[in-house]
Design a protein around this motif. Structure first.
Motif, PDB file in Angstrom:
ATOM      1  N   PHE A   1       1.001  11.403 -10.551  1.00  0.00           N
ATOM      2  CA  PHE A   1      -0.341  12.547 -10.144  1.00  0.00           C
ATOM      3  C   PHE A   1      -0.162  13.917  -9.937  1.00  0.00           C
ATOM      4  O   PHE A   1      -0.591  15.552 -10.192  1.00  0.00           O
ATOM      5  CB  PHE A   1      -1.661  12.502  -9.809  1.00  0.00           C
ATOM      6  N   ALA A   2       0.560  13.743  -8.505  1.00  0.00           N
ATOM      7  CA  ALA A   2       0.833  15.237  -8.325  1.00  0.00           C
ATOM      8  C   ALA A   2       2.070  15.586  -7.702  1.00  0.00           C
ATOM      9  O   ALA A   2       2.875  16.572  -7.953  1.00  0.00           O
ATOM     10  CB  ALA A   2       0.924  14.919  -6.012  1.00  0.00           C
ATOM     11  N   HIS A   3       3.032  15.032  -9.240  1.00  0.00           N
ATOM     12  CA  HIS A   3       4.615  15.234  -9.163  1.00  0.00           C
ATOM     13  C   HIS A   3       5.217  15.764  -8.103  1.00  0.00           C
ATOM     14  O   HIS A   3       6.399  16.500  -7.754  1.00  0.00           O
ATOM     15  CB  HIS A   3       4.698  16.335 -10.189  1.00  0.00           C
ATOM     16  N   THR A   4       5.131  14.643  -6.543  1.00  0.00           N
ATOM     17  CA  THR A   4       5.968  15.025  -5.011  1.00  0.00           C
ATOM     18  C   THR A   4       5.626  13.765  -4.405  1.00  0.00           C
ATOM     19  O   THR A   4       5.430  12.898  -5.281  1.00  0.00           O
ATOM     20  CB  THR A   4       5.275  16.147  -4.832  1.00  0.00           C
ATOM     21  N   ASP A   5       6.413  13.360  -3.645  1.00  0.00           N
ATOM     22  CA  ASP A   5       5.635  12.510  -2.544  1.00  0.00           C
ATOM     23  C   ASP A   5       5.328  12.770  -1.085  1.00  0.00           C
ATOM     24  O   ASP A   5       4.758  13.948  -1.121  1.00  0.00           O
ATOM     25  CB  ASP A   5       7.197  12.490  -1.906  1.00  0.00           C
ATOM     26  N   PHE A   6       5.007  11.648  -0.304  1.00  0.00           N
ATOM     27  CA  PHE A   6       3.656  11.756   0.605  1.00  0.00           C
ATOM     28  C   PHE A   6       4.405  13.051   1.292  1.00  0.00           C
ATOM     29  O   PHE A   6       3.503  14.099   2.173  1.00  0.00           O
ATOM     30  CB  PHE A   6       3.391  10.383   0.949  1.00  0.00           C
ATOM     31  N   LEU A   7       5.587  12.826   1.703  1.00  0.00           N
ATOM     32  CA  LEU A   7       5.788  13.798   3.385  1.00  0.00           C
ATOM     33  C   LEU A   7       6.113  15.507   2.205  1.00  0.00           C
ATOM     34  O   LEU A   7       5.664  16.227   3.499  1.00  0.00           O
ATOM     35  CB  LEU A   7       7.469  12.788   3.307  1.00  0.00           C
ATOM     36  N   ASN A   8       6.073  15.284   1.870  1.00  0.00           N
ATOM     37  CA  ASN A   8       6.082  16.704   0.873  1.00  0.00           C
ATOM     38  C   ASN A   8       4.809  17.136   1.394  1.00  0.00           C
ATOM     39  O   ASN A   8       4.533  18.454   1.122  1.00  0.00           O
ATOM     40  CB  ASN A   8       6.100  17.060  -0.373  1.00  0.00           C
ATOM     41  N   TRP A   9       4.026  16.567   0.944  1.00  0.00           N
ATOM     42  CA  TRP A   9       2.569  17.301   0.328  1.00  0.00           C
ATOM     43  C   TRP A   9       2.023  17.449   1.830  1.00  0.00           C
ATOM     44  O   TRP A   9       1.289  18.683   2.221  1.00  0.00           O
ATOM     45  CB  TRP A   9       1.754  15.694  -0.390  1.00  0.00           C
ATOM     46  N   ILE A  10       2.044  16.068   2.774  1.00  0.00           N
ATOM     47  CA  ILE A  10       1.823  16.438   4.155  1.00  0.00           C
ATOM     48  C   ILE A  10       2.176  17.254   5.201  1.00  0.00           C
ATOM     49  O   ILE A  10       1.769  18.823   5.793  1.00  0.00           O
ATOM     50  CB  ILE A  10       2.560  14.651   5.020  1.00  0.00           C
TER      51      ILE A  10
ATOM     52  N   GLY B   1       1.652   6.937  -6.885  1.00  0.00           N
ATOM     53  CA  GLY B   1       0.173   7.757  -7.200  1.00  0.00           C
ATOM     54  C   GLY B   1       0.026   9.369  -6.794  1.00  0.00           C
ATOM     55  O   GLY B   1       0.158  10.351  -7.647  1.00  0.00           O
ATOM     56  N   PHE B   2       1.249   9.866  -5.859  1.00  0.00           N
ATOM     57  CA  PHE B   2       1.866  10.906  -5.614  1.00  0.00           C
ATOM     58  C   PHE B   2       3.009  11.461  -6.679  1.00  0.00           C
ATOM     59  O   PHE B   2       3.171  12.412  -6.536  1.00  0.00           O
ATOM     60  CB  PHE B   2       1.982  10.845  -4.196  1.00  0.00           C
ATOM     61  N   ASN B   3       3.462  10.526  -6.621  1.00  0.00           N
ATOM     62  CA  ASN B   3       4.609  11.099  -7.444  1.00  0.00           C
ATOM     63  C   ASN B   3       3.846  11.149  -9.418  1.00  0.00           C
ATOM     64  O   ASN B   3       4.954  11.459 -10.008  1.00  0.00           O
ATOM     65  CB  ASN B   3       5.547   9.356  -7.610  1.00  0.00           C
TER      66      ASN B   3
ATOM     67  N   GLY C   1       0.288  -1.296  -0.034  1.00  0.00           N
ATOM     68  CA  GLY C   1      -0.137  -0.138  -0.357  1.00  0.00           C
ATOM     69  C   GLY C   1       0.491   1.522  -0.295  1.00  0.00           C
ATOM     70  O   GLY C   1       1.100   2.011  -0.964  1.00  0.00           O
ATOM     71  N   SER C   2       2.114   0.847   0.704  1.00  0.00           N
ATOM     72  CA  SER C   2       2.810   2.486   0.640  1.00  0.00           C
ATOM     73  C   SER C   2       3.370   2.929  -0.468  1.00  0.00           C
ATOM     74  O   SER C   2       3.365   3.766  -0.692  1.00  0.00           O
ATOM     75  CB  SER C   2       4.064   2.086   1.810  1.00  0.00           C
ATOM     76  N   MET C   3       4.451   1.391  -0.984  1.00  0.00           N
ATOM     77  CA  MET C   3       4.318   1.599  -2.831  1.00  0.00           C
ATOM     78  C   MET C   3       3.313   2.488  -3.451  1.00  0.00           C
ATOM     79  O   MET C   3       3.866   2.816  -4.345  1.00  0.00           O
ATOM     80  CB  MET C   3       4.864  -0.035  -2.965  1.00  0.00           C
ATOM     81  N   LEU C   4       2.351   1.920  -3.680  1.00  0.00           N
ATOM     82  CA  LEU C   4       0.604   2.836  -4.214  1.00  0.00           C
ATOM     83  C   LEU C   4       0.528   3.714  -4.450  1.00  0.00           C
ATOM     84  O   LEU C   4       0.732   4.623  -5.107  1.00  0.00           O
ATOM     85  CB  LEU C   4      -0.292   1.735  -4.087  1.00  0.00           C
ATOM     86  N   ILE C   5       0.740   4.300  -2.824  1.00  0.00           N
ATOM     87  CA  ILE C   5       0.576   6.152  -2.453  1.00  0.00           C
ATOM     88  C   ILE C   5       1.783   6.434  -3.092  1.00  0.00           C
ATOM     89  O   ILE C   5       1.822   7.624  -3.583  1.00  0.00           O
ATOM     90  CB  ILE C   5       0.755   5.778  -1.040  1.00  0.00           C
TER      91      ILE C   5
END
Length: 252
Positions: free
Chosen positions: A239-248, A235-237, A228-232
């Motif tokens: 569609f959002a062109h960033t990563d989860f930590l940056n987004w948070i 997905g961020f990479n 699940g972490s890999m898919l998250i």
């Protein structure tokens, strides 16, 4: 009269305010948060000592330390203890959450290192960062250089624009990544517990040593969380062109 008013206010607070507060404080998530964060305390305290030793507020002593090899030694110790408190917090929170549910907690604690999987394993090219700070003794600012990168030879452009890959960005291991670490720790603990309660585990024969059996038991829950972490991350990479930590960090 004043004592009666205070007594009446105290009774009202105890009857109407304290019960919902205590109910919230005693939830599984808050208990795991407060007790899990304690696991990072030794790293924070010891790391703070190294931080102080590397930045003693006496100019002569500070200069002597920085000019010797000890400045880098103290920085190394601080960067791998105090500056990693986000990672320790994520591990501790997941550990306590699952432990309070009466399951073997070490595997989910280590699984919360999925925190690392949610960040881009790259940093900006340090040469580009140096140019941004200015070059040639200030005769040409870094801003001017970066605005004219397209005028440089193509090979040099590609070098400046390409990040350094295969590295962990320690910026997110400390305070900047703490909110994401808390979220990851709580989610890992909750998801792991739900999967264990659902019975999605590999059960080994009784003759298998517990040390081995426990790891097979943890394989499916940990595999689900890591996948699940890999898919998250993907997905961020994508569609959002960033990563989860940056987004948070940028969102909250």
């Amino acid at each position: 009269m004043a004592d009666k008013k205070q007594s009446g206010l105290g009774v009202w607070v105890n009857q109407h305010i304290m019960p919902p507060i205590m109910k919230f404080v005693n939830t599984k998530a808050i208990t795991a948060l407060q007790n899990g964060m304690v696991y990072s305390l030794p790293f924070i305290i010891i790391g703070s000592i190294f931080l102080i030793l590397g930045n003693i507020p006496i100019p002569a002593v500070a200069n002597a330390i920085n000019n010797s090899s000890w400045g880098a030694v103290f920085a190394q110790a601080n960067n791998t203890t105090f500056q990693m408190m986000g990672l320790w917090a994520a591990i501790g929170i997941a550990y306590v959450y699952v432990k309070n549910e009466n399951y073997e907690p070490l595997a989910p604690g280590l699984t919360s290192a999925a925190f690392l999987m949610l960040q881009n394993l790259s940093i900006d090219n340090p040469l580009k960062a140096a140019l941004t700070a200015g070059i040639n003794n200030g005769a040409m600012s870094g801003k001017v250089v970066t605005e004219n990168i397209d005028k440089l030879p193509h090979a040099l452009q590609a070098f400046l624009e390409s990040p350094v890959t295969g590295v962990i960005n320690t910026k997110w291991m400390g305070g900047d990544g703490m909110i994401a670490a808390i979220i990851v720790g709580l989610l890992v603990g909750w998801i792991y517990t739900m999967i264990m309660k659902a019975g999605w585990t590999i059960k080994m024969p009784a003759q298998v040593p517990p040390a081995v059996s426990n790891q097979f038991t943890a394989m499916i829950p940990s595999g689900v969380i890591l996948t699940g972490s890999m898919l998250i991350y993907g997905g961020f990479n994508a569609f959002a062109h960033t990563d989860f930590l940056n987004w948070i960090y940028n969102t909250l």
